[in-house]
Design a protein around this motif. Structure first.
Motif, PDB file in Angstrom:
ATOM      1  N   ALA A 113      19.474 -44.380  25.620  1.00  8.95           N
ATOM      2  CA  ALA A 113      18.679 -44.040  24.452  1.00  8.95           C
ATOM      3  C   ALA A 113      17.708 -42.932  24.744  1.00  8.95           C
ATOM      4  O   ALA A 113      17.625 -41.962  24.016  1.00  8.95           O
ATOM      5  N   LEU A 114      16.946 -43.092  25.785  1.00  8.34           N
ATOM      6  CA  LEU A 114      15.931 -42.101  26.091  1.00  8.34           C
ATOM      7  C   LEU A 114      15.541 -42.292  27.537  1.00  8.34           C
ATOM      8  O   LEU A 114      14.756 -43.156  27.842  1.00  8.34           O
ATOM      9  N   SER A 115      16.089 -41.494  28.422  1.00  6.85           N
ATOM     10  CA  SER A 115      15.841 -41.735  29.837  1.00  6.85           C
ATOM     11  C   SER A 115      15.363 -40.483  30.549  1.00  6.85           C
ATOM     12  O   SER A 115      15.999 -40.002  31.468  1.00  6.85           O
ATOM     13  N   PRO A 116      14.241 -39.900  30.126  1.00  5.84           N
ATOM     14  CA  PRO A 116      13.730 -38.711  30.782  1.00  5.84           C
ATOM     15  C   PRO A 116      12.991 -39.020  32.068  1.00  5.84           C
ATOM     16  O   PRO A 116      12.833 -40.156  32.455  1.00  5.84           O
ATOM     17  N   ALA A 117      12.497 -37.957  32.712  1.00  2.00           N
ATOM     18  CA  ALA A 117      11.611 -38.060  33.873  1.00  2.00           C
ATOM     19  C   ALA A 117      12.243 -38.780  35.045  1.00  2.00           C
ATOM     20  O   ALA A 117      11.644 -39.628  35.674  1.00  2.00           O
ATOM     21  N   LEU A 118      13.502 -38.436  35.347  1.00  3.18           N
ATOM     22  CA  LEU A 118      14.187 -39.025  36.482  1.00  3.18           C
ATOM     23  C   LEU A 118      14.323 -37.992  37.590  1.00  3.18           C
ATOM     24  O   LEU A 118      14.313 -36.795  37.340  1.00  3.18           O
ATOM     25  N   PRO A 119      14.486 -38.409  38.856  1.00  4.48           N
ATOM     26  CA  PRO A 119      14.643 -37.448  39.940  1.00  4.48           C
ATOM     27  C   PRO A 119      15.840 -36.544  39.703  1.00  4.48           C
ATOM     28  O   PRO A 119      16.899 -36.994  39.294  1.00  4.48           O
ATOM     29  N   VAL A 120      15.680 -35.273  39.959  1.00  3.69           N
ATOM     30  CA  VAL A 120      16.745 -34.315  39.699  1.00  3.69           C
ATOM     31  C   VAL A 120      17.852 -34.458  40.736  1.00  3.69           C
ATOM     32  O   VAL A 120      17.605 -34.429  41.928  1.00  3.69           O
ATOM     33  N   LEU A 121      19.100 -34.602  40.249  1.00  2.00           N
ATOM     34  CA  LEU A 121      20.260 -34.649  41.135  1.00  2.00           C
ATOM     35  C   LEU A 121      20.910 -33.272  41.213  1.00  2.00           C
ATOM     36  O   LEU A 121      21.153 -32.744  42.277  1.00  2.00           O
ATOM     37  N   ALA A 122      21.233 -32.723  40.044  1.00  2.00           N
ATOM     38  CA  ALA A 122      21.879 -31.414  40.016  1.00  2.00           C
ATOM     39  C   ALA A 122      21.866 -30.892  38.592  1.00  2.00           C
ATOM     40  O   ALA A 122      21.836 -31.655  37.644  1.00  2.00           O
ATOM     41  N   GLN A 123      21.882 -29.582  38.441  1.00  4.11           N
ATOM     42  CA  GLN A 123      22.013 -28.954  37.143  1.00  4.11           C
ATOM     43  C   GLN A 123      23.185 -27.998  37.199  1.00  4.11           C
ATOM     44  O   GLN A 123      23.358 -27.253  38.160  1.00  4.11           O
ATOM     45  N   SER A 124      24.017 -28.009  36.137  1.00  7.06           N
ATOM     46  CA  SER A 124      25.185 -27.152  36.136  1.00  7.06           C
ATOM     47  C   SER A 124      24.804 -25.697  35.900  1.00  7.06           C
ATOM     48  O   SER A 124      25.513 -24.792  36.296  1.00  7.06           O
ATOM     49  N   ARG A 125      23.684 -25.478  35.246  1.00  3.75           N
ATOM     50  CA  ARG A 125      23.232 -24.111  34.996  1.00  3.75           C
ATOM     51  C   ARG A 125      21.747 -24.128  34.686  1.00  3.75           C
ATOM     52  O   ARG A 125      21.178 -25.160  34.334  1.00  3.75           O
ATOM     53  N   ALA A 126      21.132 -22.966  34.806  1.00  2.00           N
ATOM     54  CA  ALA A 126      19.715 -22.857  34.467  1.00  2.00           C
ATOM     55  C   ALA A 126      19.554 -22.880  32.951  1.00  2.00           C
ATOM     56  O   ALA A 126      20.403 -22.372  32.212  1.00  2.00           O
ATOM     57  N   LEU A 127      18.470 -23.478  32.480  1.00  2.00           N
ATOM     58  CA  LEU A 127      18.193 -23.517  31.050  1.00  2.00           C
ATOM     59  C   LEU A 127      17.591 -22.193  30.606  1.00  2.00           C
ATOM     60  O   LEU A 127      16.780 -21.592  31.314  1.00  2.00           O
ATOM     61  N   SER A 128      17.983 -21.750  29.415  1.00  2.00           N
ATOM     62  CA  SER A 128      17.406 -20.523  28.870  1.00  2.00           C
ATOM     63  C   SER A 128      15.978 -20.791  28.416  1.00  2.00           C
ATOM     64  O   SER A 128      15.560 -21.946  28.247  1.00  2.00           O
ATOM     65  N   ALA A 129      15.227 -19.724  28.184  1.00  2.00           N
ATOM     66  CA  ALA A 129      13.848 -19.873  27.711  1.00  2.00           C
ATOM     67  C   ALA A 129      13.818 -20.580  26.361  1.00  2.00           C
ATOM     68  O   ALA A 129      12.939 -21.410  26.098  1.00  2.00           O
ATOM     69  N   GLU A 130      14.789 -20.270  25.490  1.00  2.00           N
ATOM     70  CA  GLU A 130      14.847 -20.921  24.175  1.00  2.00           C
ATOM     71  C   GLU A 130      15.123 -22.412  24.318  1.00  2.00           C
ATOM     72  O   GLU A 130      14.511 -23.242  23.628  1.00  2.00           O
ATOM     73  N   GLU A 131      16.044 -22.770  25.212  1.00  2.00           N
ATOM     74  CA  GLU A 131      16.356 -24.180  25.428  1.00  2.00           C
ATOM     75  C   GLU A 131      15.153 -24.922  25.993  1.00  2.00           C
ATOM     76  O   GLU A 131      14.841 -26.044  25.568  1.00  2.00           O
ATOM     77  N   GLN A 132      14.473 -24.312  26.944  1.00  2.00           N
ATOM     78  CA  GLN A 132      13.288 -24.946  27.510  1.00  2.00           C
ATOM     79  C   GLN A 132      12.211 -25.152  26.453  1.00  2.00           C
ATOM     80  O   GLN A 132      11.547 -26.193  26.429  1.00  2.00           O
ATOM     81  N   GLN A 133      12.052 -24.170  25.564  1.00  2.00           N
ATOM     82  CA  GLN A 133      11.056 -24.295  24.506  1.00  2.00           C
ATOM     83  C   GLN A 133      11.404 -25.444  23.564  1.00  2.00           C
ATOM     84  O   GLN A 133      10.539 -26.254  23.200  1.00  2.00           O
ATOM     85  N   LEU A 134      12.677 -25.539  23.164  1.00  3.08           N
ATOM     86  CA  LEU A 134      13.108 -26.622  22.282  1.00  3.08           C
ATOM     87  C   LEU A 134      12.898 -27.984  22.939  1.00  3.08           C
ATOM     88  O   LEU A 134      12.420 -28.932  22.302  1.00  3.08           O
ATOM     89  N   ILE A 135      13.237 -28.079  24.218  1.00  5.80           N
ATOM     90  CA  ILE A 135      13.080 -29.351  24.921  1.00  5.80           C
ATOM     91  C   ILE A 135      11.608 -29.710  25.066  1.00  5.80           C
ATOM     92  O   ILE A 135      11.218 -30.876  24.915  1.00  5.80           O
ATOM     93  N   ASN A 136      10.763 -28.718  25.321  1.00  4.66           N
ATOM     94  CA  ASN A 136       9.325 -28.985  25.392  1.00  4.66           C
ATOM     95  C   ASN A 136       8.790 -29.485  24.054  1.00  4.66           C
ATOM     96  O   ASN A 136       7.929 -30.376  24.003  1.00  4.66           O
ATOM     97  N   GLU A 137       9.293 -28.923  22.958  1.00  7.41           N
ATOM     98  CA  GLU A 137       8.872 -29.379  21.632  1.00  7.41           C
ATOM     99  C   GLU A 137       9.343 -30.811  21.379  1.00  7.41           C
ATOM    100  O   GLU A 137       8.616 -31.622  20.791  1.00  7.41           O
ATOM    101  N   ILE A 138      10.563 -31.122  21.821  1.00  8.37           N
ATOM    102  CA  ILE A 138      11.078 -32.489  21.698  1.00  8.37           C
ATOM    103  C   ILE A 138      10.230 -33.448  22.529  1.00  8.37           C
ATOM    104  O   ILE A 138       9.878 -34.549  22.078  1.00  8.37           O
TER     105      ILE A 138
END
Length: 209
Positions: free
Chosen positions: A14-39
């Motif tokens: 449902a909602l599982s943020p703030a977990l230790p980072v394992l891996a990311q397939s790609r870097a997030l764009s500035a727009e994506e980071q902004q949207l996620i910060n707003e969320i």
């Protein structure tokens, strides 16, 4: 009876943020980071939330129910009849409660990712994000997570206008899928304390015992 693993993984999804980072397939764009910060900010500001949910499994099985969330550390998910099971948490553990049998099954609070959503702050940028897509007014954030049952993949879908969570899909370690959709959601509602409790006469084991 609702499968306990699916119950807990579903809530973890449902909602599982703030977990230790394992891996990311790609870097997030500035727009994506902004949207996620707003969320993050929008959902962190929601102190109480109630509504209904629809759960659909891999085989097309459907179950409905109601949910209640109050920060910090309170949650109740009640499945509609004929099921009498629900999940309750008040901070010291997550309890799968069977009100027909008057029993409960407990999971330690620190073993369920949902605990991250019940805190004061949400930060999806700290989750194990592997993909982000933004289409048709919805932002889908896909993360992988280590749970009590193994590695799962979760796609959380948010409305890009309201920043509300609309749906999430869980892919379990065995490949099965479980989708939860939320509707009739109300925020800022006063929730009676007894919604997050069950009778002390119910039999079961406390977390860690």
């Amino acid at each position: 009876m609702i499968r306990r693993t699916a119950l807990m993984l579903g809530l973890a999804a449902a909602l599982s943020p703030a977990l230790p980072v394992l891996a990311q397939s790609r870097a997030l764009s500035a727009e994506e980071q902004q949207l996620i910060n707003e969320i993050n900010a929008h959902n962190s500001a929601i102190r109480t939330m109630v509504g209904r949910f629809l759960q659909i499994d891999t085989n097309g099985g459907r179950q409905e129910g109601t949910f209640f969330i109050e920060r910090p550390n309170k949650v109740a998910f009640r499945y509609a009849p004929p099921s009498r099971e629900e999940i309750v948490s008040i901070g010291r553990g997550f309890y799968v409660v069977d009100r027909r049998d008057e029993t409960y099954y407990a999971y330690p609070q620190d073993s369920i990712p949902l605990r991250q959503f019940l805190g004061d702050r949400i930060n999806l940028l700290n989750a194990n994000v592997i993909d982000v897509t933004n289409t048709d007014g919805y932002l889908s954030i896909t993360v992988i997570d280590e749970t009590v049952a193994g590695t799962v993949q979760v796609s959380l879908i948010f409305d890009t206008d309201t920043k509300d969570l609309a749906q999430w899909t869980l892919v379990e370690p065995n490949g099965s899928e479980l989708t939860f959709s939320l509707y009739d959601v109300q925020k800022g509602v006063e929730i009676p304390n007894h919604f997050f409790t069950f009778p002390s006469t119910y039999s079961g084991k406390e977390p860690g015992t």
